[in-house]
Enzyme design. Structure first.
Site, PDB file in Angstrom:
ATOM      1  N   TYR A 263      -3.376  -5.558  17.157  1.00 41.80           N
ATOM      2  CA  TYR A 263      -3.827  -4.791  15.245  1.00 41.80           C
ATOM      3  C   TYR A 263      -5.109  -4.132  15.881  1.00 41.80           C
ATOM      4  O   TYR A 263      -4.883  -2.869  15.292  1.00 41.80           O
ATOM      5  CB  TYR A 263      -3.862  -5.833  14.965  1.00 41.80           C
ATOM      6  CG  TYR A 263      -3.594  -5.367  13.633  1.00 41.80           C
ATOM      7  CD1 TYR A 263      -2.656  -4.645  12.883  1.00 41.80           C
ATOM      8  CD2 TYR A 263      -4.868  -5.589  12.645  1.00 41.80           C
ATOM      9  CE1 TYR A 263      -2.445  -4.176  11.329  1.00 41.80           C
ATOM     10  CE2 TYR A 263      -5.187  -4.296  11.535  1.00 41.80           C
ATOM     11  CZ  TYR A 263      -4.073  -4.376  10.679  1.00 41.80           C
ATOM     12  OH  TYR A 263      -4.245  -3.187   9.158  1.00 41.80           O
TER      13      TYR A 263
ATOM     14  N   ILE B 121       0.396  -1.455  -0.136  1.00 42.75           N
ATOM     15  CA  ILE B 121      -0.009  -0.172  -0.320  1.00 42.75           C
ATOM     16  C   ILE B 121       0.675   1.369   0.033  1.00 42.75           C
ATOM     17  O   ILE B 121       0.623   2.137  -0.701  1.00 42.75           O
ATOM     18  CB  ILE B 121      -0.679   0.487   1.859  1.00 42.75           C
ATOM     19  CG1 ILE B 121      -2.145  -0.792   1.442  1.00 42.75           C
ATOM     20  CG2 ILE B 121      -0.999   1.335   1.078  1.00 42.75           C
ATOM     21  CD1 ILE B 121      -3.070  -1.506   2.061  1.00 42.75           C
TER      22      ILE B 121
ATOM     23  N   LYS C  28      -1.916 -13.534  16.473  1.00 41.10           N
ATOM     24  CA  LYS C  28      -2.976 -14.409  17.857  1.00 41.10           C
ATOM     25  C   LYS C  28      -3.816 -14.318  18.515  1.00 41.10           C
ATOM     26  O   LYS C  28      -4.480 -13.262  18.602  1.00 41.10           O
ATOM     27  CB  LYS C  28      -1.574 -15.176  18.734  1.00 41.10           C
ATOM     28  CG  LYS C  28      -0.901 -16.123  17.889  1.00 41.10           C
ATOM     29  CD  LYS C  28       0.313 -16.555  19.173  1.00 41.10           C
ATOM     30  CE  LYS C  28       1.269 -17.765  18.473  1.00 41.10           C
ATOM     31  NZ  LYS C  28       1.395 -18.888  17.417  1.00 41.10           N
TER      32      LYS C  28
HETATM   33  P1  NAD Z   1       2.983  -4.637   3.972  1.00 38.39           P
HETATM   34  O1  NAD Z   1       3.674  -5.719   4.334  1.00 38.39           O
HETATM   35  O2  NAD Z   1       3.037  -5.216   2.261  1.00 38.39           O
HETATM   36  O3  NAD Z   1       4.489  -3.202   3.688  1.00 38.39           O
HETATM   37  C1  NAD Z   1       4.307  -3.011   5.119  1.00 38.39           C
HETATM   38  C2  NAD Z   1       5.325  -2.334   4.572  1.00 38.39           C
HETATM   39  O4  NAD Z   1       5.747  -1.310   6.177  1.00 38.39           O
HETATM   40  C3  NAD Z   1       6.606  -2.693   4.416  1.00 38.39           C
HETATM   41  O5  NAD Z   1       7.409  -2.343   3.417  1.00 38.39           O
HETATM   42  C4  NAD Z   1       7.208  -3.123   5.881  1.00 38.39           C
HETATM   43  O6  NAD Z   1       8.870  -3.110   5.338  1.00 38.39           O
HETATM   44  C5  NAD Z   1       7.835  -1.305   6.250  1.00 38.39           C
HETATM   45  N1  NAD Z   1       7.653  -1.218   7.850  1.00 38.39           N
HETATM   46  C6  NAD Z   1       6.962  -2.199   8.880  1.00 38.39           C
HETATM   47  N2  NAD Z   1       7.440  -2.131  10.071  1.00 38.39           N
HETATM   48  C7  NAD Z   1       8.029  -0.721   9.769  1.00 38.39           C
HETATM   49  C8  NAD Z   1       9.193  -0.506  10.220  1.00 38.39           C
HETATM   50  N3  NAD Z   1       9.141  -0.573  11.901  1.00 38.39           N
HETATM   51  N4  NAD Z   1       9.534   0.923   9.940  1.00 38.39           N
HETATM   52  C9  NAD Z   1      10.025   1.174   8.855  1.00 38.39           C
HETATM   53  N5  NAD Z   1       8.951   1.057   7.758  1.00 38.39           N
HETATM   54  C10 NAD Z   1       8.214  -0.626   8.074  1.00 38.39           C
HETATM   55  O7  NAD Z   1       1.739  -3.761   4.505  1.00 38.39           O
HETATM   56  P2  NAD Z   1       0.571  -3.179   3.606  1.00 38.39           P
HETATM   57  O8  NAD Z   1      -0.654  -4.164   4.050  1.00 38.39           O
HETATM   58  O9  NAD Z   1       0.889  -2.258   2.335  1.00 38.39           O
HETATM   59  O10 NAD Z   1       0.125  -2.668   4.658  1.00 38.39           O
HETATM   60  C11 NAD Z   1       0.667  -0.894   4.724  1.00 38.39           C
HETATM   61  C12 NAD Z   1      -0.601  -0.524   5.740  1.00 38.39           C
HETATM   62  O11 NAD Z   1      -1.915  -0.253   5.468  1.00 38.39           O
HETATM   63  C13 NAD Z   1      -0.086  -1.337   7.560  1.00 38.39           C
HETATM   64  O12 NAD Z   1      -0.591   0.175   8.480  1.00 38.39           O
HETATM   65  C14 NAD Z   1      -1.773  -2.336   6.832  1.00 38.39           C
HETATM   66  O13 NAD Z   1      -1.665  -2.254   9.433  1.00 38.39           O
HETATM   67  C15 NAD Z   1      -2.414  -1.251   6.811  1.00 38.39           C
HETATM   68  N6  NAD Z   1      -3.789  -2.286   6.123  1.00 38.39           N
HETATM   69  C16 NAD Z   1      -3.453  -3.529   5.375  1.00 38.39           C
HETATM   70  C17 NAD Z   1      -3.916  -3.667   4.881  1.00 38.39           C
HETATM   71  C18 NAD Z   1      -4.269  -5.004   3.980  1.00 38.39           C
HETATM   72  O14 NAD Z   1      -5.109  -5.723   3.385  1.00 38.39           O
HETATM   73  N7  NAD Z   1      -3.125  -5.595   3.051  1.00 38.39           N
HETATM   74  C19 NAD Z   1      -5.888  -4.387   5.773  1.00 38.39           C
HETATM   75  C20 NAD Z   1      -5.810  -3.434   6.544  1.00 38.39           C
HETATM   76  C21 NAD Z   1      -4.867  -1.833   6.807  1.00 38.39           C
END
Ligand code: NAD
Length: 472
Positions: A378, A245, A321
């Site tokens: 979460y 995202i 979990k």
């Molecule tokens: P993803 O795991 O594909 O990407 C997350 C990115 O954040 C990664 O590039 C990772 O390296 C980076 N990251 C993680 N910890 C970090 C840190 N400590 N410092 C710097 N960067 C860090 O996840 P995504 O699906 O792209 O999710 C992005 C956001 O959207 C998140 O906040 C997630 O909670 C939220 N979200 C995602 C979904 C979904 O269905 N994918 C649904 C609801 C919310």
């Protein structure tokens, strides 16, 4: 990740098999990947209806006219006199709604219910929408506009305005299988001028995965001065920008003209550089949970750009979990990345780095609204962010800016690709649009919140979830 069932159900064999077995056939959503423009509907037809006394019509009709739409009305339902008067005031030509089967289908239905004060006033909403639902093109849009219930003069009026929420949520569940969406805008009179930005966004193909939502416009806002490349000259910071995202958000912000600086963990530096390289962005490798990260990020932004205009707190992790089995360090990790780090970063960023009229967007989740088994950590962080934006909104307003949250539903990224198959399929299908969203869907909503399009929106959360049935 590819949704194989959706692809299969659109083959001729898959179509035949799914209809024979009564399986769902998720629609293909139309997504506009080009930049925002001032003609989101091209010359397509939009049918407009209104209650008696609807007072947003002049702004609404002018907005539709200026976006190139052909404005249709039904002379046979109530509210037509109010509509004609407003069209006269706004110098907008009206055309008559063709009979079913004659003429092109409507690309959108827009109903101004701002004059509704009693349950009986809602009959005209039914009379207007009911016959037109079958004349709505696939992937069509319905937008209902009302006033904020809490601001109306008495309980009857407040209840009538609130009834629109149930109407929109229920209709969304009926028309989603054709890829159509329906949303409600609740507008404070102080934000009337900001209506066109939100309306254009919801009518466009940049909001294809948003349905069943109620967005409140209650901040003082104006109509955007420009509809294209509206982020030109802005410096935008995106955390977690290497992939998923965050990468899509960076791409869309750059598409709309912003100079993007992407932050991600040092071990992701290579993919961060690739993502930023493709959009002319800059990289900053930092783990946002490091004690030194706030100072590092603030000083880099000041020395490279003299500050920032847009900050998107996107980085997030899951460690799922049930509470009974959750190791304490999983609780701590999720609370720290998704929540604690944002608060610590903001202590620096809101102290002279984010410029006046700055925009901040926090990526929450529907897990923070409806809750999910196995996600107490979460869910707590994502609900916390919703509370955080509401609490900080007045401070942002003092500086002419805004802070909002986007709550994604099931989005096809690496985070959801690693889910076990059954919860993954459930997460995908249990929404009105019958499929997971794409990172692009979240990115478009973030860019909306970061832009002058969202002039009247501050302290709010917008779900981008295909009207996921959890927490709705
Ligand atoms: P993803 O795991 O594909 O990407 C997350 C990115 O954040 C990664 O590039 C990772 O390296 C980076 N990251 C993680 N910890 C970090 C840190 N400590 N410092 C710097 N960067 C860090 O996840 P995504 O699906 O792209 O999710 C992005 C956001 O959207 C998140 O906040 C997630 O909670 C939220 N979200 C995602 C979904 C979904 O269905 N994918 C649904 C609801 C919310």
């Amino acid at each position: 990740m590819v949704d194989r069932y959706l692809e299969f159900s659109h083959t001729s064999f898959g179509r035949a098999l799914s209809s024979m077995m009564g399986l769902p056939q998720p629609p293909r959503l139309r997504r506009d990947t080009s930049g925002w423009n001032d003609q989101p509907l091209g010359s397509r037809a939009v049918s407009v209806g209104a209650t008696h006394g609807a007072d947003l019509l002049p702004v609404l009709l002018r907005c539709l006219h200026d976006s190139g739409a052909t404005v249709r009305v039904r002379a046979d339902v109530g509210g037509i006199e109010t509509l004609k008067k407003a069209a006269n005031e706004a110098s907008v030509a009206l055309t008559n709604q063709p009979a079913p089967g004659e003429g092109e289908k409507s690309a959108a239905l827009v109903f101004d219910a701002s004059g509704a004060r009693l349950p009986s006033d809602l009959r005209v909403l039914f009379d207007f929408v009911q016959p037109l639902v079958s004349q709505l093109a696939s992937g069509g849009r319905v937008v209902v506009i009302g006033r904020l219930p809490a601001q109306l003069e008495n309980a009857d009026a407040a209840a009538t305005a609130a009834a629109l929420r149930g109407f929109v949520r229920s209709l969304g569940k009926e028309i989603g299988r054709k890829g159509s969406t329906v949303n409600l805008l609740e507008v404070d009179p102080a934000a009337d001028a900001a209506l066109p930005g939100a309306l254009r966004f919801l009518l466009s193909d940049h909001s294809s995965y948003i349905s069943g939502q109620c967005l409140q416009l209650d901040a003082k806002g104006d109509m955007p001065a420009v509809w294209t490349a509206s982020l030109t000259g802005k410096v935008a910071v995106v955390t977690g920008a290497a992939r998923g995202i965050g990468a899509a958000i960076s791409e869309v912000l750059a598409r709309e003209g912003a100079q993007v600086i992407g932050i991600d963990r040092p071990q992701e530096e290579r993919s961060l550089a690739e993502t930023m390289g493709a959009i002319g962005g800059q990289t900053l490798a930092a783990d946002i949970t490091d004690a030194a990260a706030p100072e590092l990020i603030a000083s880099e932004l000041m020395s490279r750009f003299g500050g920032a205009d847009i900050i998107v707190h996107n980085a997030g992790i899951t460690r799922d979990k049930t509470l009974r089995n959750m190791p304490p360090h999983w609780w701590d990790q999720v609370l720290d990345v998704n929540f604690g780090a944002i608060i610590r970063l903001n202590e620096k960023l809101l102290n002279g780095v984010l410029r006046d009229a700055g925009r901040m967007v926090c990526i929450s989740s529907i897990g923070g609204i409806g809750g999910n088994a196995g996600q107490t950590n979460y869910g707590a962080t994502k609900a916390g962010l919703i509370g955080y934006v509401a609490a900080l909104a007045p401070k942002f307003a003092e500086h002419g800016g805004a802070i909002n949250a986007i709550a994604p539903g099931f989005i096809e990224t690496r985070m959801t690709a690693v889910m076990p198959m059954i919860p993954r399929e459930v997460g995908r299908r249990l929404c009105s649009l019958g499929q997971g969203g794409k990172p692009l869907d979240i990115a478009e909503a973030v860019a909306f919140m970061a832009s002058p399009y969202a002039g009247g929106v501050n302290g709010k959360v917008l779900r981008v979830c295909g009207q996921n049935w959890f927490g709705q």
